[in-house]
Design an enzyme around this catalytic site. Sequence first.
Site, mmCIF file in Angstrom:
data_model
loop_
_atom_site.group_PDB
_atom_site.id
_atom_site.type_symbol
_atom_site.label_atom_id
_atom_site.label_comp_id
_atom_site.label_asym_id
_atom_site.label_seq_id
_atom_site.Cartn_x
_atom_site.Cartn_y
_atom_site.Cartn_z
ATOM 1 N N VAL A 149 0.857 -1.183 0.000
ATOM 2 C CA VAL A 149 0.000 0.000 0.000
ATOM 3 C C VAL A 149 0.894 1.235 0.000
ATOM 4 O O VAL A 149 1.807 1.343 0.822
ATOM 5 C CB VAL A 149 -0.886 0.000 1.267
ATOM 6 C CG1 VAL A 149 -1.797 1.219 1.288
ATOM 7 C CG2 VAL A 149 -1.697 -1.286 1.352
ATOM 8 N N CYS A 150 0.644 2.144 -0.908
ATOM 9 C CA CYS A 150 1.470 3.364 -0.990
ATOM 10 C C CYS A 150 1.308 4.209 0.270
ATOM 11 O O CYS A 150 0.191 4.565 0.657
ATOM 12 C CB CYS A 150 1.074 4.202 -2.201
ATOM 13 S SG CYS A 150 1.824 5.840 -2.171
ATOM 14 N N VAL A 151 2.420 4.544 0.889
ATOM 15 C CA VAL A 151 2.374 5.251 2.169
ATOM 16 C C VAL A 151 1.771 6.653 2.032
ATOM 17 O O VAL A 151 0.936 7.056 2.865
ATOM 18 C CB VAL A 151 3.772 5.300 2.834
ATOM 19 C CG1 VAL A 151 4.796 6.032 1.969
ATOM 20 C CG2 VAL A 151 3.694 5.944 4.214
ATOM 21 N N ALA B 99 -1.882 6.347 1.417
ATOM 22 C CA ALA B 99 -2.519 5.790 2.611
ATOM 23 C C ALA B 99 -2.675 6.846 3.707
ATOM 24 O O ALA B 99 -3.703 6.920 4.385
ATOM 25 C CB ALA B 99 -1.706 4.606 3.127
#
Lengths: 130, 129
Positions: free
Chosen positions: A77-79, A82
């Site tokens: 998941v892209c930080v 997110a």
Amino acid sequence: MKFTIQINEGPYTHQASDTAYNFATAALAAGHEIYRVFFYHDGVNNATRLSTPPQDDRNVINRWSDLAAKHNLDLVVCVAAAQRRGIADADEAKRNGKNADNIAPGFRISGLGQLIEGGIQSDRLVVFGD
Amino acid sequence: MSDEEMMEGGVQKKFCYVNRTAPYGTVYALESLEVVLIGAAFEQDVSVIFMDDGVFQLTKGQDTAGIGMKNFSPTYRALEMYDVEKLYVSKESLEARGLSEDDLLVDVEVKTAAEIRDLMEEQDVILTF
């Protein structure tokens, strides 16, 4: 063939995550390798364990978690995406002063470099979403 | 594999980012720019295409005060510093919107749909936003 899958849309609103799941399942069944699944834009919402769909509907989030457990998939998941949308693991919650985390089993939070790396390391990068 | 190992590994592919959405109606333009900037660290062969409403991302004089959103258009000028220099804009998309190269805030190469098709055909990885 080695695939990286990018998912750009959230669950239920959009078909992208369903189609990507079906693609991943079919690819694995055909003997292909999934190098990574990368969740970006609203796609990060596929990683919340707080999702509670009606019992007679599919559970998009659990389906990914189960597939990851079965095939040892790397669900990333892209930080940055997110953080904007309130998807956090324990470390992220602590770092940003939040009192809860919500990431589902099998997902991990990391940077956009993981997407680029997926593009470099895979034979194909397949994007699902608008 | 860490990002550093990747760069040392020397694998170079042709990466193409295709921007098709207007800058503020959705988040795609902003988050595309974030990918381009992060991706620059990987020293790949990068091209960025702006077409359809994506051409509006590059227009001069963007003023977002009235919509309460951050004007991120100055960042496109920084792409050069990241060695992202191959910026292509669709001729047909500009014309359809009454725009010309003079309306854009960075130097670009204007390409026809046929030229963009050829460019896409050369790529290893295409990311569309």
